[in-house]
Design a protein around this motif. Structure first.
Motif, PDB file in Angstrom:
ATOM      1  N   UNK A  53       0.853  -1.189   0.000  1.00  0.00           N
ATOM      2  CA  UNK A  53       0.000   0.000   0.000  1.00  0.00           C
ATOM      3  C   UNK A  53       0.886   1.234   0.000  1.00  0.00           C
ATOM      4  N   UNK A  54       0.643   2.143  -0.938  1.00  0.00           N
ATOM      5  CA  UNK A  54       1.458   3.347  -1.064  1.00  0.00           C
ATOM      6  C   UNK A  54       0.573   4.574  -1.201  1.00  0.00           C
ATOM      7  N   UNK A  79      -2.407   3.809  -3.910  1.00  0.00           N
ATOM      8  CA  UNK A  79      -2.336   2.746  -4.899  1.00  0.00           C
ATOM      9  C   UNK A  79      -1.857   1.501  -4.170  1.00  0.00           C
ATOM     10  N   UNK A  80      -2.290   0.363  -4.675  1.00  0.00           N
ATOM     11  CA  UNK A  80      -1.905  -0.914  -4.096  1.00  0.00           C
ATOM     12  C   UNK A  80      -1.196  -1.709  -5.183  1.00  0.00           C
ATOM     13  N   UNK A  81      -0.044  -2.253  -4.816  1.00  0.00           N
ATOM     14  CA  UNK A  81       0.713  -3.100  -5.735  1.00  0.00           C
ATOM     15  C   UNK A  81       0.422  -4.555  -5.397  1.00  0.00           C
ATOM     16  N   UNK A  82       0.124  -5.342  -6.420  1.00  0.00           N
ATOM     17  CA  UNK A  82      -0.173  -6.760  -6.275  1.00  0.00           C
ATOM     18  C   UNK A  82       0.743  -7.561  -7.186  1.00  0.00           C
ATOM     19  N   UNK A  83       0.968  -8.835  -6.861  1.00  0.00           N
ATOM     20  CA  UNK A  83       1.692  -9.700  -7.803  1.00  0.00           C
ATOM     21  C   UNK A  83       0.882  -9.854  -9.089  1.00  0.00           C
ATOM     22  N   UNK A  84       1.547 -10.163 -10.177  1.00  0.00           N
ATOM     23  CA  UNK A  84       0.839 -10.375 -11.444  1.00  0.00           C
ATOM     24  C   UNK A  84      -0.147 -11.532 -11.365  1.00  0.00           C
ATOM     25  N   UNK A  97      -6.736  -4.096   4.742  1.00  0.00           N
ATOM     26  CA  UNK A  97      -5.350  -4.375   5.140  1.00  0.00           C
ATOM     27  C   UNK A  97      -5.391  -5.301   6.351  1.00  0.00           C
ATOM     28  N   UNK A  98      -4.837  -6.502   6.205  1.00  0.00           N
ATOM     29  CA  UNK A  98      -4.834  -7.502   7.272  1.00  0.00           C
ATOM     30  C   UNK A  98      -3.553  -7.434   8.103  1.00  0.00           C
ATOM     31  N   UNK A  99      -2.419  -7.262   7.450  1.00  0.00           N
ATOM     32  CA  UNK A  99      -1.123  -7.147   8.111  1.00  0.00           C
ATOM     33  C   UNK A  99      -0.320  -6.102   7.362  1.00  0.00           C
ATOM     34  N   UNK A 100       0.452  -5.290   8.104  1.00  0.00           N
ATOM     35  CA  UNK A 100       1.268  -4.264   7.457  1.00  0.00           C
ATOM     36  C   UNK A 100       2.430  -3.876   8.351  1.00  0.00           C
ATOM     37  N   UNK A 103       1.649  -0.270  11.464  1.00  0.00           N
ATOM     38  CA  UNK A 103       0.529  -0.800  12.251  1.00  0.00           C
ATOM     39  C   UNK A 103      -0.732   0.050  12.131  1.00  0.00           C
ATOM     40  N   UNK A 104      -0.596   1.322  11.765  1.00  0.00           N
ATOM     41  CA  UNK A 104      -1.768   2.183  11.608  1.00  0.00           C
ATOM     42  C   UNK A 104      -2.590   1.828  10.369  1.00  0.00           C
ATOM     43  N   UNK A 105      -2.022   1.076   9.470  1.00  0.00           N
ATOM     44  CA  UNK A 105      -2.744   0.679   8.256  1.00  0.00           C
ATOM     45  C   UNK A 105      -3.635  -0.536   8.484  1.00  0.00           C
TER      46      UNK A 105
END
Length: 138
Positions: A53-54, A79-84, A97-100, A103-105
């Motif tokens: 997450x950016x 924007x969120x970057x994901x694997x292809x 957002x489950x884990x980051x 921690x505020x995310x």
């Protein structure tokens, strides 16, 4: 030229430290056999896994009204970057957002606001999102 698969592995390893869940609205109602009533269908999870997450800032320029000056507004964007390997996402899909590392995310939700971006040399999937809920998970 660099091998796109090598760049994709690098991006996954170094740019996607978070774990998210992407859910799609169940849309049609379902019949609850116990009550005989129509109830909203549960959201369908379309992706759960690695992401990054950016945040960024968007400058929006618009006219305030007839005959008025242009107004420039700066607002947060993400924007969120994901694997292809992640599926194509749709506008309105919800990203949680489950884990980051930040921690505020954790627990925040975002809505997909535009179709996935495409590239001539794809190494990751980029999705624009808008913040939906800042509530932290407990």
């Amino acid at each position: 030229m660099l091998d796109p698969t090598v760049m994709a592995r690098f991006a996954e390893r170094h740019l996607m430290p978070d774990r998210v869940r992407v859910a799609r609205d169940g849309s049609d109602d379902l019949l609850d056999p116990d009550t005989g009533r129509l109830v909203p269908a549960p959201d369908r999870v379309v992706h759960e896994g690695q992401a990054g997450l950016y945040g960024q800032q968007e400058r929006i320029r618009s006219r305030g009204g007839r005959g008025t000056a242009w107004v420039e507004e700066v607002r947060p964007a993400y924007r969120v970057l994901f694997p292809l390997s992640a599926p194509e996402f749709r506008g309105g899909d919800t990203v949680t957002v489950l884990e980051a590392r930040d921690e505020h995310a954790v627990g925040r939700t975002y809505r997909v606001s535009a179709p996935d971006e495409v590239s001539s040399v794809p190494v990751l999937r980029t999705v624009r999102v808008e913040e939906h809920n800042r509530k932290r998970s407990s």
